[in-house]
Structures are given as structure tokens and as C-alpha cells.
Write a protein that holds these residues in place. Structure first.
Motif, PDB file in Angstrom:
ATOM      1  N   ALA A 134       2.087  11.578 -13.805  1.00 40.46           N
ATOM      2  CA  ALA A 134       2.595  12.942 -14.006  1.00 40.46           C
ATOM      3  C   ALA A 134       2.305  13.391 -15.432  1.00 40.46           C
ATOM      4  O   ALA A 134       2.733  12.732 -16.396  1.00 40.46           O
ATOM      5  N   ARG A 135       1.594  14.470 -15.581  1.00 42.28           N
ATOM      6  CA  ARG A 135       1.220  14.947 -16.915  1.00 42.28           C
ATOM      7  C   ARG A 135       2.457  15.305 -17.740  1.00 42.28           C
ATOM      8  O   ARG A 135       3.339  16.010 -17.276  1.00 42.28           O
ATOM      9  N   GLY A 136       2.489  14.798 -18.961  1.00 39.58           N
ATOM     10  CA  GLY A 136       3.543  15.150 -19.892  1.00 39.58           C
ATOM     11  C   GLY A 136       4.852  14.412 -19.706  1.00 39.58           C
ATOM     12  O   GLY A 136       5.779  14.603 -20.494  1.00 39.58           O
ATOM     13  N   ALA A 137       4.958  13.550 -18.695  1.00 34.78           N
ATOM     14  CA  ALA A 137       6.219  12.846 -18.454  1.00 34.78           C
ATOM     15  C   ALA A 137       6.411  11.722 -19.459  1.00 34.78           C
ATOM     16  O   ALA A 137       5.459  11.069 -19.882  1.00 34.78           O
ATOM     17  N   ARG A 138       7.651  11.489 -19.843  1.00 31.25           N
ATOM     18  CA  ARG A 138       7.945  10.377 -20.734  1.00 31.25           C
ATOM     19  C   ARG A 138       7.833   9.070 -19.957  1.00 31.25           C
ATOM     20  O   ARG A 138       7.907   9.045 -18.723  1.00 31.25           O
ATOM     21  N   LEU A 180       0.830  -1.202   0.000  1.00 31.30           N
ATOM     22  CA  LEU A 180       0.000   0.000   0.000  1.00 31.30           C
ATOM     23  C   LEU A 180       0.867   1.255   0.000  1.00 31.30           C
ATOM     24  O   LEU A 180       0.560   2.231  -0.702  1.00 31.30           O
ATOM     25  N   ALA A 181       1.945   1.240   0.776  1.00 27.68           N
ATOM     26  CA  ALA A 181       2.864   2.377   0.788  1.00 27.68           C
ATOM     27  C   ALA A 181       3.494   2.574  -0.580  1.00 27.68           C
ATOM     28  O   ALA A 181       3.698   3.714  -1.032  1.00 27.68           O
ATOM     29  N   SER A 182       3.807   1.491  -1.255  1.00 25.87           N
ATOM     30  CA  SER A 182       4.400   1.567  -2.589  1.00 25.87           C
ATOM     31  C   SER A 182       3.440   2.198  -3.590  1.00 25.87           C
ATOM     32  O   SER A 182       3.846   3.007  -4.427  1.00 25.87           O
ATOM     33  N   ALA A 183       2.185   1.810  -3.508  1.00 29.90           N
ATOM     34  CA  ALA A 183       1.187   2.376  -4.420  1.00 29.90           C
ATOM     35  C   ALA A 183       1.063   3.878  -4.202  1.00 29.90           C
ATOM     36  O   ALA A 183       1.062   4.666  -5.170  1.00 29.90           O
ATOM     37  N   ASP A 184       0.961   4.294  -2.947  1.00 27.13           N
ATOM     38  CA  ASP A 184       0.848   5.722  -2.642  1.00 27.13           C
ATOM     39  C   ASP A 184       2.079   6.485  -3.112  1.00 27.13           C
ATOM     40  O   ASP A 184       1.974   7.587  -3.659  1.00 27.13           O
ATOM     41  N   ALA A 185       3.252   5.893  -2.903  1.00 27.50           N
ATOM     42  CA  ALA A 185       4.496   6.576  -3.259  1.00 27.50           C
ATOM     43  C   ALA A 185       4.677   6.718  -4.767  1.00 27.50           C
ATOM     44  O   ALA A 185       5.244   7.706  -5.242  1.00 27.50           O
ATOM     45  N   SER A 186       4.216   5.741  -5.528  1.00 32.06           N
ATOM     46  CA  SER A 186       4.474   5.724  -6.967  1.00 32.06           C
ATOM     47  C   SER A 186       3.413   6.424  -7.803  1.00 32.06           C
ATOM     48  O   SER A 186       3.649   6.745  -8.979  1.00 32.06           O
ATOM     49  N   ALA A 187       2.242   6.680  -7.228  1.00 33.31           N
ATOM     50  CA  ALA A 187       1.112   7.159  -8.024  1.00 33.31           C
ATOM     51  C   ALA A 187       1.385   8.491  -8.715  1.00 33.31           C
ATOM     52  O   ALA A 187       1.102   8.655  -9.908  1.00 33.31           O
ATOM     53  N   ASP A 188       1.917   9.463  -7.993  1.00 34.15           N
ATOM     54  CA  ASP A 188       2.145  10.781  -8.602  1.00 34.15           C
ATOM     55  C   ASP A 188       3.112  10.688  -9.767  1.00 34.15           C
ATOM     56  O   ASP A 188       2.941  11.369 -10.785  1.00 34.15           O
ATOM     57  N   ALA A 189       4.143   9.868  -9.646  1.00 30.21           N
ATOM     58  CA  ALA A 189       5.121   9.726 -10.726  1.00 30.21           C
ATOM     59  C   ALA A 189       4.497   9.055 -11.947  1.00 30.21           C
ATOM     60  O   ALA A 189       4.734   9.467 -13.090  1.00 30.21           O
TER      61      ALA A 189
END
Length: 309
Positions: free
Chosen positions: A60-64, A48-57
Motif C-alpha cells: 500500500a503506497r504511503g502506509a507506515r 497461496l490464499a494468504s499471499a493473495d490476501a496480504s499483498a495489497d496491504a
């Protein structure tokens, strides 16, 4: 109030990702970590911590794609201290980038997202992956240190890549089911996964997760098991999964929720964990299938029109 067809909602997709990851650990799946059954030196809280930590990355709009992967794995490593979601990250990054592109191409009017349009957008995203995406993904894989994934005669993750990320994944497609999605345009997710999802009752998400997981595990040898224990043992797990899946589905047709509390599946879970057998790739594919299914379901719901003036 008037309504428009739903647009591609990146925030809703992020929420669907977190929901799918939470469903992953709330659903007991033989050999995998769940809230009811930790294992392999990991527990549900780390996932669960991994999901929360990775979601924004990941969203991320426009990121490759490569940047999404690297940032997500870096944040996961800091949050969980181990490799909990590399396969999920590798799969979600192109799917999220495709949603991003669909939204950018149709910024002036809302459109209904379908499996067909999303799949086509994913194909376009995959075709544009280059060596920079590969470099970032290789750094992420090395950081996650999954064990065995980089042991290849060509384009090993322990050396700098010289080809694009999709080309590199195609070299690994025969031995790794995550890499195969890059090669086949996520066919296993959109075909096998969504078909298994549709077989479960609409109001029983845990039954859907378990059915999708068992469908993948019964469909072909799990890549993670192959890397850790060899092909022969992985094939034996696949054969056992086919028997368990057929038996569970017969029970689930009568009582989907009750069938989740299945003594035979619980016993198999204990046996697999006692032998350090973790069908991790099948779980990754199942999580991403549930993510895709939830995004598509949300896209079918009307949204309030944006006020003008």
C-alpha cells in the motif's frame, strides 16, 4: 521507442512477492508445507490464499510499516484461518516501505534499483520505526498467535509496547531470526540469502529456492524449531541440514532440476513432519530472499519511456 533506466516498480514488486510465495509451495522443502507435501495441519492452498490476501496491504503506497503488518496479518487470518505467513509479512513490510520511499524520493526521474540502494533505504526505514509501529505490529503478532514469540521478559507482545518497533525487535534479535533482520539491517537476506540464490542456475527457480532454504537451515538454528522444541533439537536439525545441503549441492551441480526429486530429502521431510518439526523461519527467510532477488532482477530490465505531451 526510447528506453529509460527502470524505476522502482511497486506493482512489479507486488508481483514478485506473489511469485516468491507461489514458488515457496511449489518447491518441496524438508519439513515445510508444499503442494506435494502438506503438513502441520496446513496445506499449500492456505499459503497461496494468504499471499493473495496480504499483498495489497504490504504494498500500500504511503502506509507506515506497522500498518502494513497489521493489515496484512488481519487479511491473512480471514483468508487462511491460521498463521501461515507472519514471518514473511514482518520481513516484507520494511522492504516494501523502502521501495516506496525510494520511489517518492526520485519521483521525477527513473533510477536503477540495486541491492546497495535498497539496503540503504531499508536502514532508513528501520531507523524511523516508532512506538505506533510497534503497537500495530504487536497487535498483528497477537492476532497471528505464533506461539512463543511474545514470551519475553521485556516488551512482551502481550503488553503495550513502550519503545519503537526496531528497538523491540533488537531485544528479541538473539533468539529470533526475523527480529534479527530489524537489528542488522536485513544482512542475512542481502548477504547469506542472495549469495545462496546466486549459486543456483538462473533458469531453475525451484533449485534456487531449495538452495536458499537449505543455506539458512544449515547456517544457524531455526527460530521456529527453537521456540517449539528447544535449542538442542534445533541444533541437531541444523547439523543434519549441513550434511543434506552439501550432498544436494553436489547432485544439483550435475542436474539441478532432477535433484529436486531427491529421495533423501523426501525421507527427511517425512521424518520432520512426523515429529512436528517445521523449519518455518528458514522458509520465511528463503521466500523473502527470492522476493528480493526477483525485484532486483526486474529492476535490471529496461522499460518503455513514458510518452510526454
Amino acid at each position: 521507442m526510447t528506453f529509460e533506466p527502470p524505476a522502482v516498480p511497486l506493482e512489479a514488486a507486488r508481483a514478485a512477492f506473489l511469485e516468491a510465495c507461489a514458488l515457496d509451495v511449489s518447491t518441496p522443502k524438508p519439513g515445510n508445507v508444499s503442494a506435494q507435501s502438506p503438513g502441520h495441519g496446513m496445506n499449500a492452498a492456505q499459503f497461496l490464499a494468504s499471499a493473495d490476501a496480504s499483498a495489497d496491504a504490504l504494498f500500500a503506497r504511503g502506509a507506515r510499516v506497522g500498518q502494513r503488518i497489521f493489515d496484512a496479518v488481519t487479511r491473512t487470518r480471514a483468508a487462511a484461518g491460521c498463521n501461515t505467513n507472519l514471518g514473511i509479512v514482518l520481513l516484507v513490510a520494511p522492504l516494501a516501505a523502502a521501495l516506496d520511499e525510494i520511489g517518492a524520493m526520485d519521483a521525477t526521474r527513473a533510477t536503477t534499483l540495486t541491492a546497495t540502494s535498497w539496503r540503504a533505504a531499508v536502514t532508513q526505514v528501520l531507523a524511523k520505526l516508532d512506538v505506533d509501529d510497534a503497537r500495530l505490529a504487536y497487535r498483528a503478532i497477537a492476532l497471528a498467535n505464533p506461539g512463543g514469540l511474545g514470551d519475553a521478559p521485556e516488551q512482551s507482545v502481550h503488553a503495550a509496547p513502550t519503545i519503537g518497533l526496531r528497538d523491540a525487535m533488537q531485544l528479541a534479535a538473539e533468539r529470533d531470526s526475523i527480529a534479527r533482520q530489524y537489528a542488522n539491517g536485513f544482512a542475512d537476506i542481502f548477504d547469506t540469502g542472495l549469495a545462496a540464490f546466486a549459486q543456483a542456475p538462473a533458469d531453475a527457480p525451484q533449485a534456487a529456492m531449495l538452495n536458499v532454504f537449505l543455506a539458512f537451515l544449515a547456517g544457524w538454528p531455526d527460530s521456529h524449531i527453537v521456540r517449539k522444541h528447544g535449542l538442542a533439537l534445533a541444533q541437531s536439525v541444523t547439523l543434519a541440514a549441513r550434511e543434506q545441503h552439501a550432498r544436494w549441492r553436489a547432485t544439483a551441480r550435475e542436474a539441478a532440476r532432477r535433484a529436486l526429486a531427491d529421495p533423501q530429502l523426501d525421507t527427511w521431510d517425512t521424518e520432520l513432519k512426523a515429529r512436528a518439526i517445521n523449519p518455518g523461519t528458514s522458509a520465511d527467510l528463503a521466500v523473502v530472499t527470492l522476493f528480493v532477488a526477483r525485484v532486483l532482477a526486474n529492476a535490471g530490465q529496461p522499460r518503455a519511456a513514458t510518452p510526454h505531451g
